[in-house]
Design a protein around this motif. Structure first.
Motif, PDB file in Angstrom:
ATOM      1  N   LEU A 386       1.070  -0.849   0.473  1.00 22.81           N
ATOM      2  CA  LEU A 386       0.387  -0.566   0.353  1.00 22.81           C
ATOM      3  C   LEU A 386       0.960   1.163   0.022  1.00 22.81           C
ATOM      4  O   LEU A 386       2.208   1.188   0.917  1.00 22.81           O
ATOM      5  N   GLU A 387       0.251   2.419  -0.820  1.00 25.24           N
ATOM      6  CA  GLU A 387       1.606   3.568  -1.016  1.00 25.24           C
ATOM      7  C   GLU A 387       0.843   4.438  -1.202  1.00 25.24           C
ATOM      8  O   GLU A 387      -0.375   4.496  -2.122  1.00 25.24           O
ATOM      9  N   THR A 388       0.871   5.657  -1.299  1.00 27.43           N
ATOM     10  CA  THR A 388       0.531   7.344  -1.360  1.00 27.43           C
ATOM     11  C   THR A 388       2.239   8.218  -2.410  1.00 27.43           C
ATOM     12  O   THR A 388       2.668   8.224  -1.918  1.00 27.43           O
ATOM     13  N   ILE A 389       1.282   7.888  -4.134  1.00 23.59           N
ATOM     14  CA  ILE A 389       2.486   8.682  -4.931  1.00 23.59           C
ATOM     15  C   ILE A 389       2.001   9.903  -4.301  1.00 23.59           C
ATOM     16  O   ILE A 389       0.752  10.662  -4.448  1.00 23.59           O
ATOM     17  N   LYS A 390       2.929  11.020  -4.294  1.00 21.68           N
ATOM     18  CA  LYS A 390       2.981  12.415  -3.949  1.00 21.68           C
ATOM     19  C   LYS A 390       3.154  12.750  -5.746  1.00 21.68           C
ATOM     20  O   LYS A 390       3.225  12.236  -6.533  1.00 21.68           O
ATOM     21  N   SER A 391       2.375  14.398  -5.640  1.00 23.40           N
ATOM     22  CA  SER A 391       2.442  14.852  -6.479  1.00 23.40           C
ATOM     23  C   SER A 391       3.746  15.656  -7.408  1.00 23.40           C
ATOM     24  O   SER A 391       4.534  16.362  -6.184  1.00 23.40           O
TER      25      SER A 391
END
Length: 535
Positions: A386-391
């Motif tokens: 699980l991961e959140t990609i930043k802008s």
């Protein structure tokens, strides 16, 4: 399509720095090729099951126009399966998907099918006899053909003059691969598929109870490891000539998994674990997608592994011993029950699997931990988390569907988002390694430490600028931190040259994730959360 646009696909699959075994590569191609079409396969299967129910109840005649039209809709994806797989396999291997589609379509041409229907066994190709066969709904011939085509495509790109590759490469590929597929790959693939299917059907006929118990008990772990993709094609091959017993026996597993998820939901007091279980129950019951339960519960709480083996093994044994079969391809779920016969025996098998999975978990416990569940623990068989990609920049957010490039707009390259930038700087959206630095500087590929393969692609057709107005600041193999500056580009000069600067942020290993969602932004700041990847 221009040669430059084709480059989008060829370079989009960002290579991972971790060395893969041959088996993992093959499994990755199989899963990545079926993933884009498994939804439409399941949907079409449900449509065929619904028509079967309507016809059995006497509510719709199989000679009516409505039935014929809807039946055509349900049958199309299965009949033309080599065409669809030709596209998806070629794209997965970095080749031209449309050439792959043509190769798959060629073996299904009406002229060839007409000869087969009229019992013509062979035809002549330049003095070489060609065995004819019905390749509709087949899987293995097109897989063999596409692996060979991918190698040929790479060779042609090295030896053919660049300015004529756009039409010479497809010409040579079709000229070579279509005859080879009909003469060599088709017969070999057909024999392979029939052989594997024969082995499973032989075991099922000799001891349906044993075959069902083994397949049911192992299906959860085959799915977790991605190995179920090697068995699903066998079921599709079986359906081309009659009913299939494989998925009927394996169907006990997802119902056992849902039973375990339901028990954990009712038993746990941990809010995070309860939410995780709830997120898996509904899609598991209604659509047969149980990844949340498999990766979030069964892999984490090892006692449930024993429960799912027992429950699914018994349910599979019941279905196998009672001769339950699948008549149309579906993902086992409540909505797909009409696709299986005899239906009452099937209900007994899946009902027992659900009940045993539920009762064992609820009564014996699931090995609770003293700490609260960590949802970031979840990791699937591909090793991604699980991961959140930043802008990577500041700008206006637009959906990929609005992009004037069909490969990106259709999410063939992968799911993601596009940004209309306010400044000509690209920053790293993750901690990771630069796995591809395009020589022209207009794009960069990064593999995050959690396994996400992120492609950042500046503008459309900007490869034509041949590096002008782009300044890459990193090299392939460099390790980067989130927020590190990767590329400088001159927005005004690029626009003046007639090119867009809309920047695409795409996850090229989309098939390895349960879901990829864009955060709810109209505009985004650099380093703000942009994409949420769940496994």
């Amino acid at each position: 399509m221009s040669n430059q646009k084709q480059n989008h696909t060829n370079t989009a699959d960002v290579p991972n720095e971790t060395k893969e075994t041959t088996l993992s590569k093959v499994l990755g191609v199989i899963s990545g090729s079926f993933a884009p079409i498994i939804g439409v396969l399941a949907g079409a299967g449900l449509l065929k099951a619904m028509l079967s129910v309507l016809n059995t109840l006497g509510w719709m005649s199989d000679e009516s126009g409505a039935y014929l039209i809807l039946s055509a809709a349900g049958d199309a994806v299965f009949h033309f399966l080599p065409l669809f797989l030709g596209i998806s396999i070629a794209l997965k291997l970095g080749a031209n998907g449309y050439v792959g589609g043509v190769i798959g379509a060629a073996i299904l041409m009406p002229e060839m099918m007409h000869l087969v229907e009229n019992d013509v066994k062979t035809i002549d190709f330049l003095g070489i006899p060609v065995l004819l066969a019905d390749y509709s709904s087949t899987v293995f011939p097109i897989f063999i053909a596409m692996f060979v085509y991918a190698g040929l495509d790479r060779l042609l790109k090295k030896i053919i003059y660049k300015d004529i590759q756009m039409f010479i490469n497809p010409l040579l590929s079709i000229l070579i691969l279509v005859p080879l597929t009909m003469m060599v790959f088709g017969p070999i693939g057909t024999l392979l598929g029939e052989g594997l299917g024969f082995v499973i059907n032989f075991l099922s006929d000799r001891s349906g109870l044993l075959a069902g118990a083994v397949l049911g008990a192992s299906w959860t772990f085959l799915t977790i490891m991605g190995l179920h993709w090697t068995i699903i094609p066998l079921a599709i091959v079986n359906l081309a000539t009659g009913p299939d017993p494989i998925i009927a026996m394996a169907a006990a597993a997802p119902f056992a998994q849902v039973g375990i998820g339901m028990a954990v939901f009712l038993k746990t007091r941990d809010k995070d674990l309860k939410a995780l279980a709830a997120s898996g129950i509904l899609p598991g019951a209604l659509a047969g997608t149980t990844e949340a339960i498999n990766y979030g519960i069964i892999l984490r709480y090892r006692k449930t592994m024993i429960y799912v083996i027992i429950a699914a093994g018994i349910g599979g044994a019941i279905n196998g011993s009672l001769g339950v079969v699948m008549n149309d391809f579906v993902l086992p779920s409540v909505l797909a029950i009409p696709a299986f016969t005899p239906i009452w025996e099937y209900l007994i098998g899946i009902g027992v699997a659900f009940a045993i999975g539920f009762l064992l978990t609820y009564l014996l416990g699931y090995e609770p931990k003293t700490s609260k569940v960590d949802v970031d623990f979840t990791q699937n068989a591909f090793g991604v988390k699980l991961e959140t990609i930043k802008s990577p920049m500041r700008g206006k957010v637009v959906p990929l569907s609005s992009i004037q490039d069909p490969l990106f707009a259709s999410e063939t390259v992968g799911k993601g988002i596009a940004i209309e930038p306010e400044a000509g700087k690209i920053y790293s959206p993750v901690d990771g390694v630069i796995t591809t630095q395009f020589p022209t500087g207009h794009a960069v590929g990064i593999t995050s430490k959690n396994g996400a393969e992120v492609l950042i692609y500046i503008g459309l057709d900007t490869v034509k600028l041949k590096g002008k107005y782009f300044t890459p600041l990193v090299k392939q193999g460099n390790h980067v931190k989130q927020g590190d500056l990767l590329i400088d580009f001159e927005m005004d000069q690029i626009k003046a040259a007639g090119f867009e600067t809309t920047t695409l942020v795409v996850i090229t290993n989309t098939d390895q994730y349960l879901d990829i969602k864009a955060m709810n932004h109209d505009t985004v700041e650099q380093n703000e959360p942009l994409l949420k990847l769940t496994v």
